[in-house]
Scaffold this motif. Structure first.
Motif, PDB file in Angstrom:
ATOM      1  N   GLY A 119      50.609  46.985  46.145  1.00 36.56           N
ATOM      2  CA  GLY A 119      49.410  46.268  45.738  1.00 36.56           C
ATOM      3  C   GLY A 119      48.674  45.665  46.914  1.00 36.56           C
ATOM      4  N   ARG A 120      49.403  45.032  47.829  1.00 36.71           N
ATOM      5  CA  ARG A 120      48.783  44.465  49.019  1.00 36.71           C
ATOM      6  C   ARG A 120      48.100  45.554  49.860  1.00 36.71           C
ATOM      7  NH1 ARG A 120      53.573  40.322  51.025  1.00 36.71           N
ATOM      8  NH2 ARG A 120      52.543  38.370  50.412  1.00 36.71           N
ATOM      9  N   ARG A 124      44.141  45.836  50.520  1.00 36.81           N
ATOM     10  CA  ARG A 124      43.656  45.759  51.902  1.00 36.81           C
ATOM     11  C   ARG A 124      42.747  46.944  52.237  1.00 36.81           C
ATOM     12  NH1 ARG A 124      48.180  45.279  53.892  1.00 36.81           N
ATOM     13  NH2 ARG A 124      48.587  47.422  54.573  1.00 36.81           N
ATOM     14  N   ARG A 125      43.087  48.109  51.705  1.00 36.87           N
ATOM     15  CA  ARG A 125      42.305  49.309  51.988  1.00 36.87           C
ATOM     16  C   ARG A 125      41.134  49.493  51.025  1.00 36.87           C
ATOM     17  NH1 ARG A 125      46.791  54.007  53.489  1.00 36.87           N
ATOM     18  NH2 ARG A 125      47.783  52.865  55.216  1.00 36.87           N
ATOM     19  N   GLY A 126      41.030  48.619  50.056  1.00 38.85           N
ATOM     20  CA  GLY A 126      39.931  48.711  49.102  1.00 38.85           C
ATOM     21  C   GLY A 126      40.098  49.779  48.050  1.00 38.85           C
ATOM     22  N   HIS A 127      41.342  50.221  47.808  1.00 40.61           N
ATOM     23  CA  HIS A 127      41.615  51.228  46.785  1.00 40.61           C
ATOM     24  C   HIS A 127      41.766  50.542  45.423  1.00 40.61           C
ATOM     25  CE1 HIS A 127      43.467  54.014  50.097  1.00 40.61           C
ATOM     26  NE2 HIS A 127      42.152  53.863  50.213  1.00 40.61           N
ATOM     27  N   GLU A 169      36.036  43.566  34.389  1.00 39.99           N
ATOM     28  CA  GLU A 169      35.233  43.991  35.508  1.00 39.99           C
ATOM     29  C   GLU A 169      36.095  44.690  36.553  1.00 39.99           C
ATOM     30  OE1 GLU A 169      31.951  43.706  35.586  1.00 39.99           O
ATOM     31  OE2 GLU A 169      31.964  42.730  33.630  1.00 39.99           O
ATOM     32  N   VAL A 170      35.438  45.413  37.461  1.00 36.04           N
ATOM     33  CA  VAL A 170      36.144  46.001  38.594  1.00 36.04           C
ATOM     34  C   VAL A 170      36.789  44.872  39.389  1.00 36.04           C
ATOM     35  CG1 VAL A 170      35.862  47.297  40.742  1.00 36.04           C
ATOM     36  CG2 VAL A 170      34.553  47.944  38.709  1.00 36.04           C
ATOM     37  N   PRO A 171      38.010  45.036  39.847  1.00 32.07           N
ATOM     38  CA  PRO A 171      38.715  43.944  40.520  1.00 32.07           C
ATOM     39  C   PRO A 171      37.965  43.394  41.723  1.00 32.07           C
ATOM     40  CG  PRO A 171      40.207  45.755  40.070  1.00 32.07           C
ATOM     41  CD  PRO A 171      38.841  46.247  39.749  1.00 32.07           C
ATOM     42  N   VAL A 172      37.873  42.089  41.799  1.00 36.44           N
ATOM     43  CA  VAL A 172      37.391  41.409  42.994  1.00 36.44           C
ATOM     44  C   VAL A 172      38.432  40.359  43.325  1.00 36.44           C
ATOM     45  CG1 VAL A 172      34.952  41.794  42.464  1.00 36.44           C
ATOM     46  CG2 VAL A 172      36.061  39.722  41.637  1.00 36.44           C
ATOM     47  N   GLY A 173      38.490  39.935  44.568  1.00 37.47           N
ATOM     48  CA  GLY A 173      39.522  38.993  44.951  1.00 37.47           C
ATOM     49  C   GLY A 173      40.898  39.592  44.772  1.00 37.47           C
ATOM     50  N   ALA A 174      40.998  40.926  44.972  1.00 37.76           N
ATOM     51  CA  ALA A 174      42.259  41.605  44.707  1.00 37.76           C
ATOM     52  C   ALA A 174      43.360  41.149  45.650  1.00 37.76           C
ATOM     53  CB  ALA A 174      42.073  43.119  44.806  1.00 37.76           C
ATOM     54  N   GLY A 175      42.990  40.859  46.895  1.00 42.37           N
ATOM     55  CA  GLY A 175      43.992  40.406  47.849  1.00 42.37           C
ATOM     56  C   GLY A 175      44.642  39.112  47.407  1.00 42.37           C
ATOM     57  N   GLU A 176      43.848  38.175  46.913  1.00 42.87           N
ATOM     58  CA  GLU A 176      44.374  36.904  46.426  1.00 42.87           C
ATOM     59  C   GLU A 176      45.284  37.119  45.222  1.00 42.87           C
ATOM     60  OE1 GLU A 176      42.778  32.617  44.625  1.00 42.87           O
ATOM     61  OE2 GLU A 176      41.356  34.173  45.253  1.00 42.87           O
ATOM     62  N   CYS A 177      44.880  38.043  44.348  1.00 40.07           N
ATOM     63  CA  CYS A 177      45.696  38.353  43.168  1.00 40.07           C
ATOM     64  C   CYS A 177      47.085  38.820  43.585  1.00 40.07           C
ATOM     65  CB  CYS A 177      44.992  39.426  42.347  1.00 40.07           C
ATOM     66  SG  CYS A 177      45.967  40.064  40.979  1.00 40.07           S
ATOM     67  N   TRP A 178      47.153  39.697  44.576  1.00 37.56           N
ATOM     68  CA  TRP A 178      48.454  40.222  44.985  1.00 37.56           C
ATOM     69  C   TRP A 178      49.256  39.231  45.807  1.00 37.56           C
ATOM     70  CZ3 TRP A 178      51.271  43.938  43.005  1.00 37.56           C
ATOM     71  CH2 TRP A 178      50.626  44.788  42.093  1.00 37.56           C
TER      72      TRP A 178
END
Length: 233
Positions: A119-120, A124-127, A169-178
């Motif tokens: 997930g991280r 990080r890669r924006g996938h 919605e499309v994930p935003v703040g994904a890094g914080e989520c992980w």
């Protein structure tokens, strides 16, 4: 077997319930639509008996409504029922995390940590396309690690119904989520039940802000306004 059944392919009777459930959740059968035993039996290449049993199971789960003399149709959850799903998840997820901290195995922990690494990396890669399924696997593994089949089953059912009723919605703040997932996995690994519970409570509350009702075609009278801050599993 007729052409329709041959095209769809025969499936084991025990898989009929899962197949119909998946079709409902994915929107193949929209809310209010008729579910005819004969049509479903042809589609899956089975007799009407496993279809009838599957519809009864799905009625008990809240996906189907069966009325005498009218037959079965896909349920139409009300606004209140939809809101209740989010409340139920907010109560169950922290309990599951606390139990996981007390009962998890090394195998569960290995999977959780592996999912956090993936997930991280994807975040990080924006996938972003991979993150929803990875987040789902993380929560499902955590539920299994609770050591309670009943709790794990309830969580799975609630998550399916939320997917059915709500979009995100499309994930935003994904890094914080992980990072939140990583902290939860760490608390579970250290056996800290109270910290795992508290972290999951905060995480779940934030994640639910990213859900929104799918609209009139999915839920009757969807007046509830849900902040679409972004999907956080």
């Amino acid at each position: 077997m007729n052409g329709e059944a041959a095209g769809e392919g025969r499936i084991p009777g025990r898989a009929v319930c899962q197949a119909i459930r998946d079709a409902i959740v994915s929107g193949v059968h929209p809310p209010g639509s008729r579910l005819t035993e004969e049509v479903l039996a042809r589609r899956y290449g089975v007799s009407r008996v496993p279809v009838r049993e599957a519809l009864r199971t799905l009625e008990s789960e809240g996906f189907v409504t069966i009325r005498r003399h009218a037959g079965a149709c896909v349920a139409e959850p009300s606004e209140q029922e939809a809101a209740d799903l989010l409340d139920i998840r907010a109560l169950l997820e922290p309990l599951g995390a606390a139990r996981a901290a007390q009962r998890r195995t090394e195998a569960h922990l290995k999977v959780l940590r592996g999912l956090v690494r993936l997930g991280r990396e994807r975040a990080r890669r924006g996938h972003l396309a991979d993150l929803r399924s990875l987040g789902g696997w993380f929560h499902e593994t955590l539920a299994q690690a609770s050591g309670s089949p009943s709790l794990a089953s309830l969580l799975t059912q609630v998550r399916r119904k939320i997917t059915w009723v709500y979009g995100a919605e499309v994930p935003v703040g994904a890094g914080e989520c992980w990072e939140e997932h990583a902290a939860i996995a760490d608390a579970v690994g250290r056996g800290d039940a109270e910290r795992a519970r508290a972290l999951m409570a905060v995480h779940t509350e934030r994640s639910l802000a990213g859900y929104r009702l799918r609209g009139p075609a999915r839920v009757r009278n969807p007046k509830q306004a849900v902040n679409t801050a972004g999907l956080r599993n």
